[in-house]
Design a protein around this motif. Structure first.
Motif, mmCIF file in Angstrom:
data_model
loop_
_atom_site.group_PDB
_atom_site.id
_atom_site.type_symbol
_atom_site.label_atom_id
_atom_site.label_comp_id
_atom_site.label_asym_id
_atom_site.label_seq_id
_atom_site.Cartn_x
_atom_site.Cartn_y
_atom_site.Cartn_z
ATOM 1 N N PHE A 25 23.852 -2.975 15.081
ATOM 2 C CA PHE A 25 22.964 -4.179 15.190
ATOM 3 C C PHE A 25 21.686 -3.701 14.674
ATOM 4 C CE2 PHE A 25 26.199 -4.382 18.304
ATOM 5 C CZ PHE A 25 26.644 -5.552 18.268
ATOM 6 N N TYR A 26 21.090 -5.000 13.802
ATOM 7 C CA TYR A 26 19.786 -4.560 13.304
ATOM 8 C C TYR A 26 18.845 -5.882 13.295
ATOM 9 C CZ TYR A 26 22.663 -1.103 10.649
ATOM 10 O OH TYR A 26 23.663 -0.224 10.474
ATOM 11 N N PRO A 75 17.343 1.874 7.764
ATOM 12 C CA PRO A 75 18.401 2.977 7.424
ATOM 13 C C PRO A 75 19.916 2.481 8.175
ATOM 14 C CG PRO A 75 16.543 3.697 8.623
ATOM 15 C CD PRO A 75 16.448 2.252 8.495
ATOM 16 N N ARG A 76 20.807 3.033 7.322
ATOM 17 C CA ARG A 76 22.235 2.732 7.925
ATOM 18 C C ARG A 76 22.356 3.364 9.011
ATOM 19 N NH1 ARG A 76 26.631 0.225 5.064
ATOM 20 N NH2 ARG A 76 27.969 -0.165 6.628
ATOM 21 N N ARG A 77 23.179 2.835 10.010
ATOM 22 C CA ARG A 77 23.500 3.633 11.125
ATOM 23 C C ARG A 77 24.913 4.214 11.059
ATOM 24 N NH1 ARG A 77 19.946 5.326 15.003
ATOM 25 N NH2 ARG A 77 18.432 3.502 15.663
ATOM 26 N N TYR A 94 21.907 -0.288 18.126
ATOM 27 C CA TYR A 94 20.902 -1.117 17.982
ATOM 28 C C TYR A 94 19.671 -0.473 17.180
ATOM 29 C CZ TYR A 94 22.785 -5.111 20.704
ATOM 30 O OH TYR A 94 23.544 -6.121 21.008
ATOM 31 N N THR A 95 19.059 -1.090 16.003
ATOM 32 C CA THR A 95 18.142 -0.701 15.166
ATOM 33 C C THR A 95 17.010 -1.829 15.522
ATOM 34 O OG1 THR A 95 19.448 0.555 13.949
ATOM 35 C CG2 THR A 95 17.187 -0.061 13.182
ATOM 36 N N THR A 96 16.085 -1.452 16.084
ATOM 37 C CA THR A 96 15.085 -2.560 16.372
ATOM 38 C C THR A 96 13.530 -2.270 15.943
ATOM 39 O OG1 THR A 96 16.397 -3.221 18.265
ATOM 40 C CG2 THR A 96 14.054 -4.192 18.182
ATOM 41 N N VAL A 97 13.063 -3.047 15.144
ATOM 42 C CA VAL A 97 11.477 -2.763 14.801
ATOM 43 C C VAL A 97 10.808 -3.694 16.006
ATOM 44 C CG1 VAL A 97 9.919 -3.095 13.312
ATOM 45 C CG2 VAL A 97 12.153 -2.373 12.513
#
Length: 134
Positions: free
Chosen positions: A44-45, A78-80, A86-89
């Motif tokens: 998840f991005y 960047p690809r997990r 989860y990649t959250t800014v």
């Protein structure tokens, strides 16, 4: 004779090959979830909160995940490698979510150890007394 033509006509306009390898990536359409994330190959991005419930174009490659809305790049991550992450800014979240993310309850460090100690003290049930009753 043909190599002479190559040297005089074809070689001068040729340019050297690029040093950076081309990264293949297909563009897929994804709808942004209410939690401000998109799902790409089971990870998840985050995307800007203004795009919730809208359809975006996503270009996943081996190294990155790029998100486009109306042909404009709106996010890149960047690809997990681990699935389900989860990649959250944080700045992309709505303001109320940013406040929620910063609030954390204090957690005792020994909670797990207390549970494990109680588990060790518990007696093993007598399984020979017959069938289980629920």
């Amino acid at each position: 004779m043909p190599s002479r033509h190559f040297e005089t006509l074809d070689r001068p306009p040729l340019k050297p090959l690029q040093t950076k390898r081309y990264e293949y990536g297909e563009v897929i359409k994804v709808r942004v979830a209410p939690n401000v994330h998109i799902k790409v190959t089971d990870s998840f991005y985050s995307v800007p909160c203004a795009l919730v419930k809208k359809e975006v174009d996503v270009r996943p490659s081996d190294r990155a995940v790029e998100v486009f809305y109306k042909s404009q790049r709106v996010a890149s991550h960047p690809r997990r490698t681990r699935l389900g992450q989860y990649t959250t800014v944080q700045c992309r979240l709505p303001e109320i979510h940013q406040k929620q993310q910063s609030f954390r309850l204090p957690r005792p460090k020994d909670r797990l150890s207390d549970f494990l100690t109680a588990l060790k003290r518990a007696k093993e049930p007598d399984w020979s007394s017959g069938p289980c009753r629920f």
